[in-house]
Design a protein around this motif. Sequence first.
Motif, PDB file in Angstrom:
ATOM      1  N   LEU A  17      39.502  33.903  41.448  1.00 24.65           N
ATOM      2  CA  LEU A  17      39.720  35.221  40.845  1.00 24.65           C
ATOM      3  C   LEU A  17      39.184  35.349  39.422  1.00 24.65           C
ATOM      4  CD1 LEU A  17      43.340  35.949  42.130  1.00 24.65           C
ATOM      5  CD2 LEU A  17      41.155  36.693  43.097  1.00 24.65           C
ATOM      6  N   ILE A  18      38.584  34.313  38.902  1.00 24.90           N
ATOM      7  CA  ILE A  18      38.050  34.353  37.534  1.00 24.90           C
ATOM      8  C   ILE A  18      36.901  35.356  37.449  1.00 24.90           C
ATOM      9  CG2 ILE A  18      36.635  33.024  35.904  1.00 24.90           C
ATOM     10  CD1 ILE A  18      38.528  30.748  36.260  1.00 24.90           C
ATOM     11  N   VAL A  22      36.572  34.637  29.769  1.00 17.54           N
ATOM     12  CA  VAL A  22      36.794  34.948  31.183  1.00 17.54           C
ATOM     13  C   VAL A  22      38.198  35.502  31.357  1.00 17.54           C
ATOM     14  CG1 VAL A  22      35.191  33.205  32.044  1.00 17.54           C
ATOM     15  CG2 VAL A  22      37.576  32.597  31.737  1.00 17.54           C
ATOM     16  N   TYR A  23      38.335  36.367  32.365  1.00 16.71           N
ATOM     17  CA  TYR A  23      39.647  36.862  32.768  1.00 16.71           C
ATOM     18  C   TYR A  23      40.170  35.896  33.819  1.00 16.71           C
ATOM     19  CZ  TYR A  23      42.993  39.653  35.433  1.00 16.71           C
ATOM     20  OH  TYR A  23      44.095  40.090  36.112  1.00 16.71           O
ATOM     21  N   ALA A  24      41.347  35.350  33.576  1.00 19.19           N
ATOM     22  CA  ALA A  24      41.935  34.355  34.464  1.00 19.19           C
ATOM     23  C   ALA A  24      43.363  34.755  34.811  1.00 19.19           C
ATOM     24  CB  ALA A  24      41.906  32.988  33.801  1.00 19.19           C
ATOM     25  N   PRO A  25      43.558  35.429  35.943  1.00 18.94           N
ATOM     26  CA  PRO A  25      44.900  35.892  36.302  1.00 18.94           C
ATOM     27  C   PRO A  25      45.756  34.781  36.923  1.00 18.94           C
ATOM     28  CG  PRO A  25      43.371  36.573  37.980  1.00 18.94           C
ATOM     29  CD  PRO A  25      42.569  35.868  36.908  1.00 18.94           C
ATOM     30  N   TYR A  26      45.850  33.678  36.216  1.00 20.78           N
ATOM     31  CA  TYR A  26      46.622  32.535  36.700  1.00 20.78           C
ATOM     32  C   TYR A  26      47.674  32.173  35.665  1.00 20.78           C
ATOM     33  CZ  TYR A  26      42.857  32.120  40.061  1.00 20.78           C
ATOM     34  OH  TYR A  26      41.955  32.385  41.050  1.00 20.78           O
ATOM     35  N   GLU A  27      48.760  31.609  36.133  1.00 20.02           N
ATOM     36  CA  GLU A  27      49.866  31.258  35.253  1.00 20.02           C
ATOM     37  C   GLU A  27      49.464  30.176  34.254  1.00 20.02           C
ATOM     38  OE1 GLU A  27      53.210  32.387  33.910  1.00 20.02           O
ATOM     39  OE2 GLU A  27      52.398  33.427  35.631  1.00 20.02           O
TER      40      GLU A  27
END
Length: 84
Positions: free
Chosen positions: A27-28, A45-50
């Motif tokens: 999802l990066i 980068v956009y990283a929608p991870y915890e």
Amino acid sequence: MTKRERQARVQQVKDELLALMRSKFPLIEHISTEMRPAGTVVLTVYAPYEDRFEILEATGSRLPELSVSDDLHFVILPLHNKPE
């Protein structure tokens, strides 16, 4: 290395690092690439991870190699929130 060659190499490395990150974190999303005056390249980068530190660990072994072999200094900045 000329300026044009350096820009081409930065593009290649950016693509390589994004592919490396996406292989473990699909999802990066690339947000921006900034060339700092001192020669450092900041890859945001956009990283929608915890746990975004795992993303840095995924590229951790490659960054020192680039620094030594190509004299390219990359900083990866994973953001949890996507800028508008």
